[in-house]
Design an enzyme around this catalytic site. Structure first.
Site, mmCIF file in Angstrom:
data_model
loop_
_atom_site.group_PDB
_atom_site.id
_atom_site.type_symbol
_atom_site.label_atom_id
_atom_site.label_comp_id
_atom_site.label_asym_id
_atom_site.label_seq_id
_atom_site.Cartn_x
_atom_site.Cartn_y
_atom_site.Cartn_z
ATOM 1 N N HIS A 1 -5.960 -0.402 7.201
ATOM 2 C CA HIS A 1 -4.920 -1.389 6.869
ATOM 3 C C HIS A 1 -4.508 -2.135 8.126
ATOM 4 O O HIS A 1 -3.742 -1.628 8.962
ATOM 5 C CB HIS A 1 -3.690 -0.747 6.229
ATOM 6 C CG HIS A 1 -2.674 -1.768 5.777
ATOM 7 N ND1 HIS A 1 -2.657 -2.291 4.500
ATOM 8 C CD2 HIS A 1 -1.675 -2.393 6.452
ATOM 9 C CE1 HIS A 1 -1.674 -3.187 4.407
ATOM 10 N NE2 HIS A 1 -1.066 -3.263 5.580
ATOM 11 N N CYS A 2 -5.062 -3.320 8.285
ATOM 12 C CA CYS A 2 -4.688 -4.181 9.399
ATOM 13 C C CYS A 2 -4.894 -5.621 8.922
ATOM 14 O O CYS A 2 -5.426 -5.849 7.836
ATOM 15 C CB CYS A 2 -5.524 -3.861 10.643
ATOM 16 S SG CYS A 2 -7.286 -3.832 10.350
ATOM 17 N N HIS A 3 -4.432 -6.557 9.727
ATOM 18 C CA HIS A 3 -4.490 -7.967 9.338
ATOM 19 C C HIS A 3 -4.958 -8.814 10.512
ATOM 20 O O HIS A 3 -4.938 -8.362 11.653
ATOM 21 C CB HIS A 3 -3.099 -8.485 8.943
ATOM 22 C CG HIS A 3 -2.296 -7.607 8.057
ATOM 23 N ND1 HIS A 3 -2.431 -7.593 6.693
ATOM 24 C CD2 HIS A 3 -1.314 -6.702 8.329
ATOM 25 C CE1 HIS A 3 -1.574 -6.738 6.160
ATOM 26 N NE2 HIS A 3 -0.883 -6.176 7.136
ATOM 27 N N ASN B 1 6.235 -9.070 10.544
ATOM 28 C CA ASN B 1 7.699 -9.050 10.380
ATOM 29 C C ASN B 1 8.413 -7.951 11.161
ATOM 30 O O ASN B 1 9.597 -7.727 10.945
ATOM 31 C CB ASN B 1 8.089 -8.920 8.894
ATOM 32 C CG ASN B 1 7.677 -10.139 8.115
ATOM 33 O OD1 ASN B 1 8.013 -11.249 8.500
ATOM 34 N ND2 ASN B 1 6.913 -9.959 7.054
ATOM 35 N N TYR C 1 6.794 -16.164 6.978
ATOM 36 C CA TYR C 1 6.941 -15.963 8.420
ATOM 37 C C TYR C 1 5.793 -16.698 9.088
ATOM 38 O O TYR C 1 4.739 -16.925 8.480
ATOM 39 C CB TYR C 1 6.926 -14.465 8.797
ATOM 40 C CG TYR C 1 5.679 -13.713 8.362
ATOM 41 C CD1 TYR C 1 4.610 -13.515 9.232
ATOM 42 C CD2 TYR C 1 5.564 -13.210 7.070
ATOM 43 C CE1 TYR C 1 3.465 -12.838 8.828
ATOM 44 C CE2 TYR C 1 4.438 -12.522 6.655
ATOM 45 C CZ TYR C 1 3.389 -12.342 7.537
ATOM 46 O OH TYR C 1 2.256 -11.672 7.133
ATOM 47 N N ARG D 1 10.522 -10.875 -0.558
ATOM 48 C CA ARG D 1 10.689 -11.547 0.735
ATOM 49 C C ARG D 1 9.356 -12.090 1.265
ATOM 50 O O ARG D 1 9.331 -12.822 2.243
ATOM 51 C CB ARG D 1 11.347 -10.618 1.758
ATOM 52 C CG ARG D 1 10.520 -9.429 2.167
ATOM 53 C CD ARG D 1 11.181 -8.616 3.268
ATOM 54 N NE ARG D 1 10.521 -7.341 3.443
ATOM 55 C CZ ARG D 1 9.395 -7.139 4.094
ATOM 56 N NH1 ARG D 1 8.771 -8.164 4.654
ATOM 57 N NH2 ARG D 1 8.857 -5.944 4.186
ATOM 58 N N TYR E 1 1.277 -3.786 -3.422
ATOM 59 C CA TYR E 1 2.371 -3.607 -2.474
ATOM 60 C C TYR E 1 3.694 -3.817 -3.203
ATOM 61 O O TYR E 1 3.964 -4.915 -3.713
ATOM 62 C CB TYR E 1 2.229 -4.610 -1.321
ATOM 63 C CG TYR E 1 3.162 -4.366 -0.146
ATOM 64 C CD1 TYR E 1 3.770 -3.130 0.072
ATOM 65 C CD2 TYR E 1 3.448 -5.387 0.755
ATOM 66 C CE1 TYR E 1 4.601 -2.916 1.150
ATOM 67 C CE2 TYR E 1 4.291 -5.179 1.843
ATOM 68 C CZ TYR E 1 4.871 -3.934 2.031
ATOM 69 O OH TYR E 1 5.711 -3.723 3.101
ATOM 70 N N ASP F 1 -1.682 -0.913 10.505
ATOM 71 C CA ASP F 1 -0.784 -1.987 10.082
ATOM 72 C C ASP F 1 -0.661 -3.090 11.143
ATOM 73 O O ASP F 1 0.174 -3.977 11.037
ATOM 74 C CB ASP F 1 0.607 -1.453 9.710
ATOM 75 C CG ASP F 1 1.523 -2.529 9.138
ATOM 76 O OD1 ASP F 1 1.025 -3.358 8.347
ATOM 77 O OD2 ASP F 1 2.707 -2.564 9.492
#
Ligand code: 0GY
Length: 296
Positions: free
Chosen positions: A27-29, A254, A45, A126, A152, A249
């Site tokens: 899980h990473c972006h 955020n 964001y 959000r 999610y 992550d």
């Protein structure tokens, strides 16, 4: 939207824990780079660039072999940045896309070719403007073979999510365990509800991720070293060892008010998966089953 934000540590420490060979950060972006891959007009964001070079350098620094890149909400339903990062990984990354539910079958097939193996449904108000369950179920019914759905949501809507999750026709992976309040402890109401959800279907998986989010000081938690998270999550990993995956992550969308050291996040692994057997499942066998089944 005003200034661009930085949510990741500039120089993470080397973790004391050494992951097993073939370990997957599942899980990473990636963010941008914006000049090449502009953010969505609906982004909630606006981050600084955190592209594939940074991600792959972090992977090597932390001792991982592979990444699963999850399309971040700031890129909307344009998966170009995620697909570009996968292409640049030399076979060491696969991904999870966010799609317009009206996407064509040909576009889904192209995403498969590009290394995507699942789609993500985001229910956080959000982060996204709407989450149409009926449309989501329609697209879930026509995913390429072997794909799954990542969901999610936060603990306060778990009950209302139940019928929707029950109707999904492919395996389901829950991001960050549906964000339980880890300060309640392993037997708290949120963890009990999440266990009941896991018990409702044998093909619901979860990510034992985000100590920095779930045990953040701003959430009333302890912050690094995230003892509430360790205490609440270790029993869950022990009880569902074949349906759990893990990720950094990074770049911690955020989380600009509470920057985390990724080396410390990796050092959470032996606290929630204390044996070599559990670590092998969490970091290698389980994510490979979902993302690289042909290599098992
Ligand atoms: C996460 C969590 C968050 C953000 C996103 O797609 C995203 O923007 O996932 C969050 O803000 O809680 O999984 O990275």
């Amino acid at each position: 939207m005003s200034d661009r934000i930085t949510s990741w540590h500039p120089a993470p420490s080397k973790p004391a824990y050494v992951p097993p060979p073939g370990a997957v950060d599942a899980h990473c972006h990636v963010f941008g780079p914006m000049a090449e891959f502009p953010f969505s007009a609906k982004a909630k964001y606006l981050p600084e660039d955190a592209g594939p070079e940074l991600l792959f350098a972090l992977r090597d620094h932390l001792g991982f072999a592979r990444n699963v890149i999850v399309q971040a909400s700031c890129h909307g339903t344009d998966n170009a940045a995620t697909v570009d990062a996968i292409a640049k990984s030399g076979g060491k990354a696969r991904g999870v896309a966010v799609v317009d539910p009206d996407i064509s079958d040909a576009e889904l097939a192209a995403l498969h070719e590009a290394g995507i193996r699942g789609i993500r449904f985001n229910f956080l108000k959000r982060l996204v403007d709407n989450a149409p369950k009926d449309k989501f179920l329609q697209v879930a019914a026509r995913l390429p073979a072997g794909w799954h759905v990542v969901i999610y949501f936060e603990a306060d809507i778990l009950e209302e999510m139940r019928p929707f999750i029950a109707a999904i026709p492919v395996p389901v992976v829950i991001d960050h365990m549906g964000r339980p309040d880890v300060t309640q402890g392993p037997k708290g109401a949120d963890m009990q509800a999440f266990r009941a959800l896991l018990d409702s279907r044998e093909d619901i998986w979860f990510k034992a991720t985000c100590p920095e989010r779930l045990d953040a000081k701003k959430e009333g938690g302890m912050g690094d070293p995230w003892d509430n998270f360790a205490a609440a999550v270790a029993p869950l990993v022990a009880d569902y060892p074949d349906r759990v995956i893990w990720g950094t992550d990074w770049p911690h969308p955020n989380m600009q008010d509470e920057i985390s050291d990724d080396g410390h996040i990796v050092d959470m692994i032996p606290r929630i998966a204390p044996t070599a057997e559990l670590q092998q499942k969490l970091l290698v066998t389980n994510p490979m089953r979902l993302y690289w089944p042909e290599k098992l």
